[in-house]
Every structure is written in structure tokens, then in C-alpha cells.
Design a protein around this motif. Structure first.
Motif, short mmCIF file in Angstrom:
data_model
loop_
_atom_site.label_atom_id
_atom_site.label_comp_id
_atom_site.label_asym_id
_atom_site.label_seq_id
_atom_site.Cartn_x
_atom_site.Cartn_y
_atom_site.Cartn_z
N LEU A 199 0.95 -1.03 0.00
CA LEU A 199 -0.11 0.00 -0.03
C LEU A 199 0.98 1.28 0.03
O LEU A 199 0.56 2.27 -0.62
N TYR A 202 2.15 3.25 -3.35
CA TYR A 202 1.51 4.20 -3.83
C TYR A 202 1.87 5.62 -3.53
O TYR A 202 2.14 5.94 -2.51
N LEU A 205 -2.55 7.87 -1.19
CA LEU A 205 -3.63 7.04 -0.51
C LEU A 205 -5.02 7.63 -0.60
O LEU A 205 -5.09 8.89 -0.52
N VAL A 210 -7.07 1.90 -0.02
CA VAL A 210 -6.86 1.35 1.24
C VAL A 210 -7.80 0.01 1.21
O VAL A 210 -7.27 -0.98 1.73
N HIS A 213 -6.78 -3.08 -0.22
CA HIS A 213 -5.59 -3.94 0.30
C HIS A 213 -6.17 -4.46 1.70
O HIS A 213 -5.26 -5.01 2.55
N LEU A 224 -5.42 -5.21 7.78
CA LEU A 224 -4.25 -4.88 6.97
C LEU A 224 -3.04 -5.45 7.12
O LEU A 224 -2.71 -5.41 8.50
#
Length: 385
Positions: A199, A202, A205, A210, A213, A224
Motif C-alpha cells: 500500500l 502508491y 492514498l 486502502v 488492500h 491490513l
């Protein structure tokens, strides 16, 4: 429909303005105020969306009128019409006006301003407004940490998250903080939807990114995952405070409870998460002196960050496993009172790991499961609303 209150210094002076502003049928004129006191009273009673207030109103000038009106009904956006004296904008904004404009302003500009200010009041219909104003919906961030590995920190974090997920379905996310190769997914028998390092690759965000993921457990708990063995040093290097600030902010907008399982490693990143937490659960055991001493050092570091002591909760795990040390030894060493004790049951923990079925789900009636629920009940009891 925008509900608008007009004021006028001279009787009948606002009639032409009223006709022009309400010509398209999108504005309803709810009244005319002829002096400052009447304008403030009408704002308090009629509660228009927007009010046009002349600075030169008789009896009580527009500046004091705006000041009184915004105290009486903050939801009304007051536009102050001034004659252009030197400090008009500064004085008007200090009084609480949402905008300060010339009393000779063109109608098109006034109408555009009314539309923009009325749009602000519609923010109450957005979900963030409820989160901000309703104590029962305010986001709660909880960190679960400990001074050593092998003390049941991740087991505690996972079961606390599951108990909260039962209390607030689809409103809980568990973050396996980026100590590499975390165990949360293993304990939940969960295939990761993505991980923190991926994540972080990138540039920016957003909520959808989000969410993609996050893995979803059968309980509805979102997870997560921690970085995997494939995470390279470049991705790991991006797991800093700026990234965490964005991540925590986005998760708190979507989920009521955000749980962080934080490894026994103090860093700028973990310090940042601690600073955002409503509760910090510091897990320890009484099995050996080293753990007791290290827990004291960890709590000392947290105290040094000036985190309010009411947020820090000392949890004894595996209570009853040690015959050598007692609870008072931990309290005397750390300077903190024990908040909750989780009983010792090695067989139940091993069974939960081997089956990929956390204790709160697979052994719901066991003393361990009831202890996790009791811990969550204690935390919920401290929340407003």
C-alpha cells in the motif's frame, strides 16, 4: 430551497432585492428585519440558512447583530453588507460573519455567495458530520503492544478486535503493524488482500485504494496485513510518519474502531501511532523478571511522551502461570496499576493457532474468551455516549 432572511435600513428598500434573489424559485424569503435586534431575534427563531445583515442597521449595528445572531443560532450563515470602511472585513469576520461584502455588490455575486454558504449547511447530511458530532460514532484507535515477543500480544490484539467486531459489525479494522512477517493473518487463517508495504508503494492514498488492500475475515473484521517476505527495502522505507498519517486518517473516517498490533520496537512510526490512540494496551506477563523490567521501561517511554495515563492500560496475560512473581511486582516496577488480567490457558492458545480459529470464536465460552470480552467491555465503558 434556501431560506433567506433580509435586513433593510429603510422600509421597502429590500423588496427589489428580494424579487431578484428569489426569481428562480430556489430561494425563499423568510422575513425582513428592520433593525439589528429584530434581525438577531428572527435568526434565533426562524433559523434561516443565510441572512443578509446591513452594517448600518438602526438600534444595534450589523456587527453586534451578527455577533449576537451567531451565538443564538450558529447554523445561520450571516453575510455582512458594509459601506467599505477600512477595517470592515476584519471587524466583520471577528464578529462571526461568513462573508463581508460591499452593500453595492452586484446581485449575481450575492446570489452566488448565498448558494455557496447554503451548501455548507448541507454538510450535516454527510457521514463525517455524524462522526464528528455523535459520541457513539466517534472513531476509536487502539494500540496493542508489549516489551517482548512471545507474551501473547498478537493473540490479545486479534481477540480484542474480534470482540469489537461482534459489538460493532463491519466497523472494525485490525492493522498488523509493520514489524515484518506479522502473525495476525496466521491467527485468523486469512489470505491477505494486500499489505502495508504494498500500500505504501502508491504516491497517494485514497479510501478505495486502502479498502482494496484490506482482507475480510468471516466475522466481518477487516485486516491490513504486515509486510511479507517479498517486500523490498524501498517499500519498507516509505512506512514512515507521513504515510501513517494518511492511513490512520482514512481508516478513522471509515471505521469506528482501528486496532494496531505494534511489535516491541519503539520508533518514530510507533510513537506516532501511540499519539493518535484513545487506548494503548501494554501486554505483559509475570513469568520472568526480564519481561517485568522491560515492560517498566516501555511504560516509562510512553510516560515520557506525555500520553495521558488514563489512555495507557497495563494488561497481564497468562495470569496464574507464574508462581515466582505476583501482580504487585509488576505494578511496583512499572508504576502503573493493572487494568485487566487474562488467565493462563496454554492448550486453548495452541489449539486456536493450529486451527486458525481465534479463541473468541472457536472457544467462545472458555475463561479466555470471556476475559477478552470483559476487557472490551471495560474499554467500551470508558467511551463517551
Amino acid at each position: 430551497m434556501i431560506r433567506l432572511l433580509l435586513s433593510e435600513v429603510n422600509p421597502g428598500a429590500a423588496e427589489a432585492l428580494s424579487d431578484q434573489l428569489a426569481a428562480d424559485g430556489q430561494v425563499e424569503i423568510v422575513g425582513f428585519a428592520r433593525d439589528g435586534l429584530e434581525a438577531a431575534q428572527m435568526i434565533a427563531q426562524v433559523k434561516p440558512d443565510v441572512a443578509l445583515i446591513h452594517a448600518s442597521l438602526p438600534g444595534m449595528d450589523g456587527y453586534k447583530t451578527v455577533r449576537m445572531a451567531t451565538l443564538a443560532n450558529p447554523d445561520t450563515a450571516c453575510i455582512l453588507l458594509v459601506d467599505g470602511h477600512e477595517n470592515a472585513i476584519q471587524d466583520g469576520m471577528r464578529a462571526g460573519a461568513r462573508a463581508v461584502i460591499s452593500d453595492n455588490e452586484e446581485i449575481s455575486h450575492i446570489r452566488q455567495l448565498i448558494d455557496e454558504l447554503a451548501e455548507l449547511t448541507r454538510c450535516k447530511q454527510e457521514p463525517e458530520y455524524d462522526i464528528i458530532t455523535d459520541p457513539s460514532k466517534m472513531p476509536v484507535t487502539i494500540a496493542v503492544t508489549g516489551a517482548k515477543g512471545g507474551i501473547g500480544k498478537t493473540t490479545t490484539a486479534t481477540n480484542v478486535a474480534l470482540c469489537l467486531a461482534k459489538h460493532s459489525p463491519n466497523q472494525v479494522v485490525l492493522v498488523d503493524f509493520f514489524g515484518q512477517f506479522g502473525d495476525v493473518s496466521l491467527l485468523l487463517d486469512l489470505s491477505a488482500g494486500g499489505d502495508m508495504a504494498e500500500l505504501a508503494s502508491y504516491d497517494e492514498l485514497d479510501p478505495d485504494l486502502v479498502e482494496k488492500h484490506l482482507a475480510t475475515h468471516t466475522s466481518g473484521l477487516k485486516v491490513l496485513a504486515a509486510p511479507t517476505a517479498k517486500s523490498g527495502p524501498e517499500k519498507l522505507a516509505r512506512l514512515g510518519v507521513p504515510y501513517l498519517g494518511s492511513l490512520v486518517g482514512l481508516l478513522r473516517r471509515k471505521y469506528r474502531f482501528v486496532i494496531f498490533d505494534i511489535p516491541p520496537l519503539v520508533s518514530d512510526a510507533s510513537d506516532y501511532v501511540f499519539s493518535r490512540c484513545s487506548f494503548i494496551l501494554v501486554v505483559s506477563t509475570l513469568t520472568d523478571l526480564a519481561t517485568i523490567r522491560d515492560t517498566g521501561e516501555l511504560l516509562g517511554m510512553l510516560d515520557a511522551q506525555q500520553i495521558p495515563q488514563g489512555r495507557i492500560k497495563l494488561i497481564v496475560n497468562q495470569d496464574g502461570a507464574s508462581k515466582q512473581f505476583a501482580a504487585r511486582d509488576l505494578e511496583e516496577t512499572t508504576g502503573h496499576n493493572i487494568y485487566h488480567r487474562i488467565p493462563y490457558d496454554a492448550q486453548a492458545v495452541v489449539r486456536a493457532v493450529n486451527e486458525g480459529m481465534p479463541i473468541s470464536l472457536g472457544q467462545a465460552g472458555s475463561p479466555l474468551a470471556l476475559s477478552y470480552k470483559a476487557l472490551v467491555d471495560l474499554l467500551l465503558g470508558e467511551l463517551p455516549g
